[in-house]
Design a protein around this motif. Sequence first.
Motif, PDB file in Angstrom:
ATOM      1  N   UNK A 110     -31.135  30.023 -21.005  1.00 39.67           N
ATOM      2  CA  UNK A 110     -31.696  29.605 -19.721  1.00 39.67           C
ATOM      3  C   UNK A 110     -31.325  30.563 -18.605  1.00 39.67           C
ATOM      4  N   UNK A 111     -30.058  30.989 -18.588  1.00 34.71           N
ATOM      5  CA  UNK A 111     -29.626  31.954 -17.580  1.00 34.71           C
ATOM      6  C   UNK A 111     -30.333  33.291 -17.762  1.00 34.71           C
ATOM      7  N   UNK A 112     -30.525  33.693 -19.015  1.00 35.34           N
ATOM      8  CA  UNK A 112     -31.248  34.938 -19.283  1.00 35.34           C
ATOM      9  C   UNK A 112     -32.673  34.860 -18.757  1.00 35.34           C
ATOM     10  N   UNK A 113     -33.358  33.749 -19.002  1.00 36.96           N
ATOM     11  CA  UNK A 113     -34.743  33.591 -18.530  1.00 36.96           C
ATOM     12  C   UNK A 113     -34.815  33.653 -17.012  1.00 36.96           C
ATOM     13  N   UNK A 114     -33.823  33.052 -16.338  1.00 37.12           N
ATOM     14  CA  UNK A 114     -33.821  33.091 -14.885  1.00 37.12           C
ATOM     15  C   UNK A 114     -33.647  34.496 -14.342  1.00 37.12           C
ATOM     16  N   UNK A 115     -32.715  35.257 -14.936  1.00 41.97           N
ATOM     17  CA  UNK A 115     -32.490  36.635 -14.489  1.00 41.97           C
ATOM     18  C   UNK A 115     -33.706  37.508 -14.782  1.00 41.97           C
ATOM     19  N   UNK A 116     -34.272  37.350 -15.977  1.00 37.02           N
ATOM     20  CA  UNK A 116     -35.451  38.150 -16.332  1.00 37.02           C
ATOM     21  C   UNK A 116     -36.623  37.843 -15.414  1.00 37.02           C
ATOM     22  N   UNK A 117     -36.801  36.586 -15.078  1.00 38.04           N
ATOM     23  CA  UNK A 117     -37.924  36.202 -14.219  1.00 38.04           C
ATOM     24  C   UNK A 117     -37.844  36.918 -12.870  1.00 38.04           C
ATOM     25  N   UNK A 118     -36.652  36.928 -12.275  1.00 42.11           N
ATOM     26  CA  UNK A 118     -36.481  37.587 -10.983  1.00 42.11           C
ATOM     27  C   UNK A 118     -36.725  39.095 -11.096  1.00 42.11           C
TER      28      UNK A 118
END
Length: 486
Positions: A110-118
């Motif tokens: 979940x944290x990875x998806x958030x960072x990648x999205x930004x």
Amino acid sequence: MRIHKRGKARRKAFALLLAGILAVTGASALAAAAFAGQRPSRSQGAAAQQAGARPGTVACADVGTALASVPESAQQDVDQDLADLDIQVADAYRSLAEPGSGGGEQQVMGELAGKRSATLRKLVASAGPDSGLPEDVSGLATCAIRRDLVVDSSAQDYAPDGGSGDGGQNGAAGQNGANGQNGAAGPKNLASGGRSALGRGFVDIRTVTPNTARPTRTGPATGTFTSQCGLNENRHLNPDNVIVAPGVSNGAHHMHDYVGNLVTDAFSTNGRLANAGTTCSNGDQSAYYWPVLRVLDGQAEKDARAPGGGKDRNVGRILQPAEVGITYDSAAGNRVQPMTRFLRIITGDAKALTNGPANAHASWSCTGFEDRQLADKYPICPDGSRVVRTLKFPDCWDGRNTDSANHRTHTAFSRADGSCPRNFRAIPRLTQRIAYDVPTGVRFAVDTFPEQLHNPITDHGDFINVMSRDLLDQMATCINEGRRCG
């Protein structure tokens, strides 16, 4: 830089590519649907969160391969964004692979998806409307945990302390070698994949069926041009990649061996390369580099706690090559035209484990057995025989660009008859052949991005042409006239 535009057909094609990258997971459907402009279903989202019992690796869409065009003014920002995406994946994998270094799978992903999205939003804004990327990149932010790649991996995942992770113990059939771009076929790996004394990622080369024939050159251009560039005796090593991640320290997350140009690193400009010395005896100032090979013999390298080394899960003693061959020829004997100075060419795919084998062009063998080439296994060589890596580079060029947004589309591999795709011209084919004296009975592995698990299919090579015009003309003439030069 030439602008390329993508329509719906191109977006759908890349959607299929993403589905292959993240195959058999819910994340593949999410990413593919997002790129095609569709909204992922609730069931697809739920499937992406499913977790199995085995440890896995992290597979994300390789966004850089989809870039069609980047404005020159934005290239630095895009390169940094792509490097940030690699760092995020490496950090997430490290959190999953090293006990106590991160949260549970759901939290980490979940944290990875958030960072990648930004980061993806920044990348799309910088790259502009002709980049080939969709405006909505939310689906591309979702990555998958791939347990099947660990089970089927050809090399065990090496832990920072020199131990080995779970590479799976059940023998599995070896994969076929990669199909080259534009019809060029890579060698088939015909090994059974059964367990050996060194583990399932290794196969005795004597048990492999010969799978390569001596090349047939029907044209008159049968010459070769060789640059004698040494064995990297000066130990020019760094974890940079000035082609794919210019200006980014540790942009490769693995260590590279260099011969030729003496100053090659992430910050090398064309002018700096042109003014540098070289290890090549003929004055060839080109930069030639590839990932190092390490042996796990209990000896720690000096980078055991450094970026590109132990910090990126690349451990063990770095082997200096025993042989380095830098050779140019014409694959089918067709006439070639000189390359242009500062042309950049890459071969292989450093992320082929998670991307799939479409761009994998490296092969492995042993001296005395080079009619037997392996794509996704490491060879066990008889006493007195050296481990050999062979990297063949694209030999067709668009005649205009020294690089492209994804570092591939300005070059291509010739067809079986030596002809090039439409609007491409034939240039000399570079082959890098590197051989090593590997201690008998000792495991070894190529350096990789952490999540690529040291799989031999990720082997790759890089080249920046810094030859003078006279030397480039001499090379083409030697090949076209059937002479041997060097």
